[in-house]
Design a protein around this motif. Sequence first.
Motif, PDB file in Angstrom:
ATOM      1  N   ILE A  44       1.150  -1.117   0.354  1.00 29.41           N
ATOM      2  CA  ILE A  44       0.379   0.289  -0.135  1.00 29.41           C
ATOM      3  C   ILE A  44       1.075   0.980  -0.190  1.00 29.41           C
ATOM      4  CG2 ILE A  44      -2.395  -0.496   0.808  1.00 29.41           C
ATOM      5  CD1 ILE A  44       0.429   1.294   3.483  1.00 29.41           C
ATOM      6  N   ARG A  89      -8.350   5.737   5.145  1.00 28.60           N
ATOM      7  CA  ARG A  89      -9.144   6.253   4.060  1.00 28.60           C
ATOM      8  C   ARG A  89      -8.658   8.163   4.178  1.00 28.60           C
ATOM      9  NH1 ARG A  89      -8.599   3.554  -0.633  1.00 28.60           N
ATOM     10  NH2 ARG A  89      -9.527   2.011  -0.614  1.00 28.60           N
ATOM     11  N   ARG A  94      -4.154   4.863   1.067  1.00 35.34           N
ATOM     12  CA  ARG A  94      -4.363   3.918  -0.826  1.00 35.34           C
ATOM     13  C   ARG A  94      -3.940   2.378  -0.840  1.00 35.34           C
ATOM     14  NH1 ARG A  94      -0.719   4.669  -4.434  1.00 35.34           N
ATOM     15  NH2 ARG A  94       0.024   6.828  -4.561  1.00 35.34           N
ATOM     16  N   LYS A  95      -4.486   1.715  -2.192  1.00 35.95           N
ATOM     17  CA  LYS A  95      -3.635   0.922  -3.016  1.00 35.95           C
ATOM     18  C   LYS A  95      -2.200   0.946  -4.393  1.00 35.95           C
ATOM     19  CE  LYS A  95      -6.393  -3.190  -2.209  1.00 35.95           C
ATOM     20  NZ  LYS A  95      -6.053  -4.444  -2.819  1.00 35.95           N
ATOM     21  N   ASP A 135       0.367  11.028  -3.771  1.00 34.02           N
ATOM     22  CA  ASP A 135       0.033  11.278  -5.378  1.00 34.02           C
ATOM     23  C   ASP A 135       0.785  11.090  -6.255  1.00 34.02           C
ATOM     24  OD1 ASP A 135      -0.964  11.417  -8.057  1.00 34.02           O
ATOM     25  OD2 ASP A 135      -2.629  13.359  -7.455  1.00 34.02           O
TER      26      ASP A 135
END
Length: 196
Positions: A44, A89, A94-95, A135
């Motif tokens: 993750i 979350r 996140r994955k 991100d």
Amino acid sequence: MSTFRSPPKGGVTDAMARTAAATTAAQAKTKVKDEDPFQEGDSIVYAAHGVGRVDRIGVDEIAGTKLEVIQISFPGNQMTLRIPLTKARKAGLRKIVSREIVDKAMAIIKGKPHVSKGMWARRAVAYQEKINSGDLVQIAEVLRDLRRNVDSLDGSFSERKLFEAAQERFVAEVAVLEKKEPADVLESLTAIMKAA
């Protein structure tokens, strides 16, 4: 003077209301679990720390309260983190991204660097925020804008450190997705940045 009236036949009783509330709570709990894609052993990404591995999902007692937690280890910096599963979350967990996102990020890296004439201190803060966002597309933007430092000594020490941090995050996630060694991913990424 008001008089007490009994509920109409077929009306809601306290017992029925409690049962309905308990059912709704159970459904909400099940919904959270159904939406939770994390499994033990999964790789993750945690926005603030990069790529880690889910070691355990279970109930822990913390300060006298039982919480369902997810435990993640980050082998790169020898750290273990436990987060309440309900907050995972929101905490930025996140994955691993899809191939489509990696392709989009690679296209950004190959693009023309955005040159800003603003003060370095402000740009550095903006770059650090992009790296810490977790991100991959934003991390790719940092790599694109700072890539001139791949083989040169032109940039400042802090510029080089930001570039290396972004590169490390990017390489770690792509290596997991592609099931490759990070050194191999770094080599191909470096070649792409030099060619751009």
